[in-house]
Design an enzyme around this catalytic site. Sequence first.
Site, PDB file in Angstrom:
ATOM      1  N   GLN A   1     -50.576 -26.644 -21.075  1.00 23.80           N
ATOM      2  CA  GLN A   1     -51.161 -26.724 -19.741  1.00 23.80           C
ATOM      3  C   GLN A   1     -52.501 -27.462 -19.742  1.00 23.80           C
ATOM      4  OE1 GLN A   1     -50.391 -22.256 -18.548  1.00 23.80           O
ATOM      5  NE2 GLN A   1     -50.834 -23.483 -16.731  1.00 23.80           N
ATOM      6  N   HIS A   2     -52.916 -27.868 -18.541  1.00 26.63           N
ATOM      7  CA  HIS A   2     -54.274 -28.331 -18.226  1.00 26.63           C
ATOM      8  C   HIS A   2     -54.656 -29.700 -18.781  1.00 26.63           C
ATOM      9  CE1 HIS A   2     -54.593 -24.148 -17.181  1.00 26.63           C
ATOM     10  NE2 HIS A   2     -54.729 -23.736 -18.434  1.00 26.63           N
TER      11      HIS A   2
ATOM     12  N   ASP B   1     -46.313 -24.507 -20.730  1.00 30.36           N
ATOM     13  CA  ASP B   1     -45.741 -23.731 -21.830  1.00 30.36           C
ATOM     14  C   ASP B   1     -45.688 -22.241 -21.532  1.00 30.36           C
ATOM     15  OD1 ASP B   1     -48.519 -23.542 -21.940  1.00 30.36           O
ATOM     16  OD2 ASP B   1     -48.671 -24.060 -24.058  1.00 30.36           O
TER      17      ASP B   1
END
Length: 495
Positions: A80-81, A243
């Site tokens: 992520q991110h 994820d």
Amino acid sequence: MYLGVDCGTQGTKVVILDPERGRVRGEGYAPHELIATADGRREQQPAWWTAAFQAAWRQALAQSGIDGRAIRAIGVSGQQHGMVVLDGAGEVIRPAKLWCDTETAAQNAELLDRLGGERGSLERLGLVLATGYTLSKLLWLRQREPEAFARIAHVLLPHDYLNYWLTGTLASEYGDASGTGYFDIRTRRWTPEVLELVAADGRLARALPPLLEAERAVGRVRPELARQLGLGDSVLVSSGGGDNMLGAIGTGNIRDGVVTMSLGTSGTLYACSARPPLQPPAPVASFCSSSNGWLPLICTMNLTGVVNQMRQLFGFDVEQFTRQAAEVEIGAGGITLLPFLSGERVPALPEASGSLLGLRPHNLTPGNLCRAALEGTTFGLRYGLDLLQEAGIRSDHIRLIGGGAKSRLWRQMVADIMDADVVCPQAGEAAALGAAIQAVWCDLHEQGEKVSLDSLCERFVVLDEHSAVSPGPEAVERYREVYRRYRQQLSIVHG
């Protein structure tokens, strides 16, 4: 056959799911390099992800013994991110900044202040902006690399980029998008007004991809890439997700009452919910799930990496480390490790460093330090469980995944510290399995079959009863006291 892919921090994992036999037929793994500097920079080249994808796919294919043309659909899970920026030709401008990058802590603080602090962030986004989210990376890029910023035509997350590489289509889905810092988790829409805090000309909003529901397809694999990979002519690519979102699917955590904990590079704790928490504590990220619900989540940045550094400090292999830690009493002889070697997200201490407290001549032993590493990192997750309970999450059952879950000592420690039953799924690669299950779901929907994701998880997610452990009443009580000591020392050192 269905292909599930998980592009994580350390490497890419691939599984081939056989829906007829209801099991994984082949698995593969390829590692990634990491760009890491002392100031908190954590970056990777997206080309490393695509190379790892291909290597892991070929391993899984060889293990499975199937013809690659039997693959019907692919699902992609990604860390992520991360910030992947492309120019007008669709080429990567610079390395991707990752979820664990803390170089942008100052930019996050600046943006949070502009949003009106935690209250203003909750009002705009439904969650509190945290260091590591994509928004602060964009401001960092504008301030530090203005020439690269000026070239941005598309802003993607890691799993979005892999979907783009596979299909040539730009898209994102609600779960992964909710960790960007410019997405409202309640309305499931981008928030262009928040992006204007970075650039007021509207160009970043125009650079965002369209959003998809979880059961929708991004597209089909590009013909030239399909030939290169040995796939068929019309392989579907599902929406995919972050994820943690796909890990929830891969552990059957798609309805209220189940909690998933991951002992990986990061430590995560999350529970599916049919509705977003109304007033969650600030550190709880009320992300959307990749099953069209919500996924209240906490993330700690320091977990297996800390444990491995402690192990390597003494030159122990895994068995030696475990034996040393197991021979020591609960509480590590009075030593507490605050394991914030890379800063920390929960608690929100992005610029913190680690601390060893309670050292005395009699307790300074390898065994105590090894146990302190396990306990200190696990207490961070217990802190997160306390926050989830404040947000209304209730469960006495934890599904444990990640590399650390292989350790029976650590599983028992989790059960005792959390005072909850613990069990691992049989499939070790939960996010990759979740991606494959989502690909099945998407493919069936594409064919007009309105099968529920819940029924697919019931079929494909199998728990390993041999891994199950329950909390011991005496250990639970002893850990309550040691955890209180951890919280007290945390408040003294970091306020």
